[in-house]
Design a protein around this motif. Structure first.
Motif, PDB file in Angstrom:
ATOM      1  N   HIS A 227       6.357  11.531  -0.330  1.00  0.00           N
ATOM      2  CA  HIS A 227       6.463  12.424  -1.501  1.00  0.00           C
ATOM      3  C   HIS A 227       6.415  13.860  -1.226  1.00  0.00           C
ATOM      4  CE1 HIS A 227       6.371  10.374  -5.618  1.00  0.00           C
ATOM      5  NE2 HIS A 227       5.971   9.269  -4.835  1.00  0.00           N
ATOM      6  N   MET A 228       5.503  14.063  -0.116  1.00  0.00           N
ATOM      7  CA  MET A 228       5.566  15.652   0.272  1.00  0.00           C
ATOM      8  C   MET A 228       6.884  15.963   0.895  1.00  0.00           C
ATOM      9  SD  MET A 228       3.173  17.899   1.423  1.00  0.00           S
ATOM     10  CE  MET A 228       2.121  18.149   2.841  1.00  0.00           C
ATOM     11  N   GLY A 229       7.278  14.868   1.583  1.00  0.00           N
ATOM     12  CA  GLY A 229       8.396  15.327   2.514  1.00  0.00           C
ATOM     13  C   GLY A 229       9.725  15.283   1.294  1.00  0.00           C
ATOM     14  N   ARG A 230       9.740  14.564   0.353  1.00  0.00           N
ATOM     15  CA  ARG A 230      10.818  14.841  -0.662  1.00  0.00           C
ATOM     16  C   ARG A 230      10.683  16.236  -1.342  1.00  0.00           C
ATOM     17  NH1 ARG A 230      10.156  14.579  -5.865  1.00  0.00           N
ATOM     18  NH2 ARG A 230       8.189  13.495  -5.773  1.00  0.00           N
ATOM     19  N   LEU A 231       9.590  16.693  -1.485  1.00  0.00           N
ATOM     20  CA  LEU A 231       9.349  17.970  -2.175  1.00  0.00           C
ATOM     21  C   LEU A 231       9.476  19.026  -1.164  1.00  0.00           C
ATOM     22  CD1 LEU A 231       6.065  17.713  -4.357  1.00  0.00           C
ATOM     23  CD2 LEU A 231       8.431  17.438  -5.125  1.00  0.00           C
ATOM     24  N   VAL A 232       9.364  18.972  -0.033  1.00  0.00           N
ATOM     25  CA  VAL A 232       9.833  19.769   0.936  1.00  0.00           C
ATOM     26  C   VAL A 232      11.241  19.922   1.083  1.00  0.00           C
ATOM     27  CG1 VAL A 232       9.718  20.664   3.407  1.00  0.00           C
ATOM     28  CG2 VAL A 232       7.818  19.936   2.343  1.00  0.00           C
ATOM     29  N   CYS A 233      11.979  18.939   0.987  1.00  0.00           N
ATOM     30  CA  CYS A 233      13.087  18.711   0.947  1.00  0.00           C
ATOM     31  C   CYS A 233      13.935  19.494  -0.208  1.00  0.00           C
ATOM     32  CB  CYS A 233      13.722  17.295   1.105  1.00  0.00           C
ATOM     33  SG  CYS A 233      13.716  16.358   2.672  1.00  0.00           S
ATOM     34  N   GLU A 234      13.324  19.263  -1.182  1.00  0.00           N
ATOM     35  CA  GLU A 234      13.976  19.738  -2.460  1.00  0.00           C
ATOM     36  C   GLU A 234      13.922  21.278  -2.524  1.00  0.00           C
ATOM     37  OE1 GLU A 234      12.184  17.710  -5.711  1.00  0.00           O
ATOM     38  OE2 GLU A 234      13.401  15.929  -5.307  1.00  0.00           O
ATOM     39  N   ASN A 235      12.742  21.656  -2.018  1.00  0.00           N
ATOM     40  CA  ASN A 235      12.459  23.128  -1.920  1.00  0.00           C
ATOM     41  C   ASN A 235      13.313  23.992  -0.975  1.00  0.00           C
ATOM     42  OD1 ASN A 235      10.318  25.304  -2.943  1.00  0.00           O
ATOM     43  ND2 ASN A 235      10.198  25.462  -0.872  1.00  0.00           N
ATOM     44  N   ASN A 236      14.037  23.132  -0.315  1.00  0.00           N
ATOM     45  CA  ASN A 236      15.088  23.783   0.677  1.00  0.00           C
ATOM     46  C   ASN A 236      16.346  23.396   0.406  1.00  0.00           C
ATOM     47  OD1 ASN A 236      13.610  25.170   3.276  1.00  0.00           O
ATOM     48  ND2 ASN A 236      12.217  23.251   2.777  1.00  0.00           N
ATOM     49  N   GLY A 237      16.571  22.883  -0.894  1.00  0.00           N
ATOM     50  CA  GLY A 237      17.903  22.764  -1.216  1.00  0.00           C
ATOM     51  C   GLY A 237      18.531  21.542  -0.791  1.00  0.00           C
ATOM     52  N   VAL A 238      17.734  20.377  -0.348  1.00  0.00           N
ATOM     53  CA  VAL A 238      18.251  19.080   0.272  1.00  0.00           C
ATOM     54  C   VAL A 238      17.727  18.016  -0.687  1.00  0.00           C
ATOM     55  CG1 VAL A 238      18.260  17.624   2.063  1.00  0.00           C
ATOM     56  CG2 VAL A 238      18.062  20.127   2.484  1.00  0.00           C
ATOM     57  N   HIS A 239      18.732  17.569  -1.757  1.00  0.00           N
ATOM     58  CA  HIS A 239      18.470  16.601  -2.682  1.00  0.00           C
ATOM     59  C   HIS A 239      18.304  15.152  -2.021  1.00  0.00           C
ATOM     60  CE1 HIS A 239      18.284  13.932  -6.129  1.00  0.00           C
ATOM     61  NE2 HIS A 239      19.283  13.241  -5.648  1.00  0.00           N
ATOM     62  N   VAL A 240      17.177  14.495  -2.269  1.00  0.00           N
ATOM     63  CA  VAL A 240      16.705  13.169  -1.493  1.00  0.00           C
ATOM     64  C   VAL A 240      17.030  12.093  -2.571  1.00  0.00           C
ATOM     65  CG1 VAL A 240      15.037  11.754  -0.496  1.00  0.00           C
ATOM     66  CG2 VAL A 240      15.403  13.918   0.019  1.00  0.00           C
ATOM     67  N   ASP A 241      17.955  11.049  -2.266  1.00  0.00           N
ATOM     68  CA  ASP A 241      18.176   9.995  -3.422  1.00  0.00           C
ATOM     69  C   ASP A 241      16.852   8.910  -3.411  1.00  0.00           C
ATOM     70  OD1 ASP A 241      20.687  10.835  -4.355  1.00  0.00           O
ATOM     71  OD2 ASP A 241      21.469  10.521  -2.331  1.00  0.00           O
ATOM     72  N   ALA A 242      16.428   8.720  -2.256  1.00  0.00           N
ATOM     73  CA  ALA A 242      15.374   7.536  -1.970  1.00  0.00           C
ATOM     74  C   ALA A 242      14.741   7.854  -0.784  1.00  0.00           C
ATOM     75  CB  ALA A 242      16.089   6.278  -1.775  1.00  0.00           C
ATOM     76  N   MET A 243      13.453   7.114  -0.750  1.00  0.00           N
ATOM     77  CA  MET A 243      12.544   7.269   0.399  1.00  0.00           C
ATOM     78  C   MET A 243      12.314   5.979   1.028  1.00  0.00           C
ATOM     79  SD  MET A 243       9.717   9.948  -1.533  1.00  0.00           S
ATOM     80  CE  MET A 243       9.640   8.870  -3.040  1.00  0.00           C
ATOM     81  N   GLN A 244      11.878   6.034   2.303  1.00  0.00           N
ATOM     82  CA  GLN A 244      11.797   4.538   2.790  1.00  0.00           C
ATOM     83  C   GLN A 244      10.881   4.587   3.968  1.00  0.00           C
ATOM     84  OE1 GLN A 244      15.365   2.556   3.876  1.00  0.00           O
ATOM     85  NE2 GLN A 244      14.586   0.614   3.141  1.00  0.00           N
ATOM     86  N   LEU A 245       9.934   3.915   4.042  1.00  0.00           N
ATOM     87  CA  LEU A 245       9.040   3.679   5.143  1.00  0.00           C
ATOM     88  C   LEU A 245       9.524   2.398   6.182  1.00  0.00           C
ATOM     89  CD1 LEU A 245       5.996   4.064   6.645  1.00  0.00           C
ATOM     90  CD2 LEU A 245       5.099   2.505   5.077  1.00  0.00           C
ATOM     91  N   SER A 246       9.721   2.880   7.126  1.00  0.00           N
ATOM     92  CA  SER A 246      10.058   1.746   8.342  1.00  0.00           C
ATOM     93  C   SER A 246       8.927   1.443   9.348  1.00  0.00           C
ATOM     94  CB  SER A 246      11.402   2.072   8.949  1.00  0.00           C
ATOM     95  OG  SER A 246      11.919   1.141   9.686  1.00  0.00           O
ATOM     96  N   GLN A 247       8.588   0.463   9.618  1.00  0.00           N
ATOM     97  CA  GLN A 247       7.442   0.025  10.171  1.00  0.00           C
ATOM     98  C   GLN A 247       7.891  -0.701  11.340  1.00  0.00           C
ATOM     99  OE1 GLN A 247       3.297  -0.470   8.316  1.00  0.00           O
ATOM    100  NE2 GLN A 247       4.697  -1.041   6.487  1.00  0.00           N
ATOM    101  N   PHE A 248       7.580  -0.387  12.690  1.00  0.00           N
ATOM    102  CA  PHE A 248       7.934  -1.261  13.652  1.00  0.00           C
ATOM    103  C   PHE A 248       6.796  -2.163  14.066  1.00  0.00           C
ATOM    104  CE2 PHE A 248       8.552  -2.197  18.192  1.00  0.00           C
ATOM    105  CZ  PHE A 248       9.943  -2.249  18.376  1.00  0.00           C
ATOM    106  N   ASP A 249       7.343  -3.613  13.824  1.00  0.00           N
ATOM    107  CA  ASP A 249       6.406  -4.588  13.941  1.00  0.00           C
ATOM    108  C   ASP A 249       6.433  -5.210  15.426  1.00  0.00           C
ATOM    109  OD1 ASP A 249       4.990  -7.025  14.196  1.00  0.00           O
ATOM    110  OD2 ASP A 249       5.883  -7.858  12.234  1.00  0.00           O
TER     111      ASP A 249
END
Length: 301
Positions: A191-213
């Motif tokens: 969520h923090m990353g998404r808000l920083v993106c939006e504050n810099n004019g970069v719209h984010v459609d989705a967020m994803q966590l990718s874990q290396f098992d």
């Protein structure tokens, strides 16, 4: 500990002090703390000390979840606390040595990113990623370094439809939870990353966590849910603890709730607890005796 010559150490040290003197909380930092912090971090981390000094000027994505948890009166995961995070910003605590989680993340990140891109036919959003590398949030304390920002095909859309822009966070934890849910502190980071993106004019459609098992040599990907109200709570928590930084104060640790007058309660329960244990022992003994008698009588009957 880093290996570096005297000239290199002097260059890094000057750069670190230049950053420290420009920190927004500089007046709240005790000079003795700064004088102890700078040489130790330079000696331990070398060039990376410049990054650590810059990071002290705010709260990062990996820290915001702990701040939100503590702000809500709950203890945080991953051995984090608002107390230690604020202490780090005031240079009263040196950065922790990279643990196994961090070292694996660094070692596997390039391969992890390549596997992820191949899996989803993803393409790095170079322009957006570059904008975020120096981007700031809506608050002066907001710091976020994205792991990846990619374009992926929109599933189910017609051919030629615009691709989706996704914010990706790569992790390599000791053990990957196979459940469908995402850790609250990871959700806060996304969520923090998404808000920083939006504050810099970069719209984010989705967020994803990718874990290396790494134990099973595969990646596990989970969508970061959009949690209503979390943005406001995150802002409140960040503002609350940043005010401690600016005042040069440390917030208290969030501890487990203790019973009131615990000692008196223990003394009051000692006698009845002993009596209860005695009665249970008698009941257990009687139960065994009943079974012995039954074993003798029932076959005859």
């Amino acid at each position: 500990m880093q290996t570096q010559n005297a000239a290199e150490t002097e260059r890094i040290t000057k750069a670190v002090w230049s950053i420290i003197d420009r920190l927004p909380q500089r007046e709240a930092i005790v000079d003795a703390d700064a004088r102890a912090w700078a040489p130790e971090v330079v000696d331990r981390y070398g060039e990376l000390a410049i990054w650590h000094a810059t990071r002290a000027g705010g709260f990062g994505g990996s820290q915001i979840g702990a701040l939100v948890r503590n702000f809500a009166g709950q203890r945080a995961d991953h051995e984090q606390s608002a107390h230690d995070i604020v202490a780090g910003a005031l240079l009263r605590k040196t950065p922790d040595e990279p643990n196994g989680h961090m070292r694996r993340g660094i070692a596997f990140e390039e391969m992890h990113r390549r596997w992820f891109h191949e899996k989803y036919e993803a393409v790095r959003d170079e322009r957006g990623f570059k904008a975020l590398s120096t981007g700031v949030g809506a608050r002066p304390w907001m710091r976020y370094s994205p792991d990846d920002l990619v374009f992926v095909p929109n599933p189910g859309a017609e051919p030629g439809a615009p691709m989706l822009r996704k914010l990706i966070d790569y992790k390599a934890p000791s053990q990957v939870d196979q459940g469908a849910s995402v850790s609250f502190q990871y959700v806060c980071q996304l969520h923090m990353g998404r808000l920083v993106c939006e504050n810099n004019g970069v719209h984010v459609d989705a967020m994803q966590l990718s874990q290396f098992d790494w134990a099973n040599w595969q990646i596990k990907d989970d969508d970061g849910p959009l949690v209503p109200g979390l943005d406001d709570l995150r802002m409140q928590a960040g503002d609350h603890y940043w005010s401690f930084v600016l005042r040069g104060e440390l917030p208290p640790y969030v501890r487990k709730e203790r019973l009131p007058d615990e000692r008196a309660m223990q003394e009051r329960l000692n006698e009845p607890a002993s009596r209860l244990a005695y009665l249970k022992a008698i009941m257990s003994s009687l139960g065994k005796k009943v079974k012995e008698v039954e074993a003798e009588v029932l076959p005859v009957l």
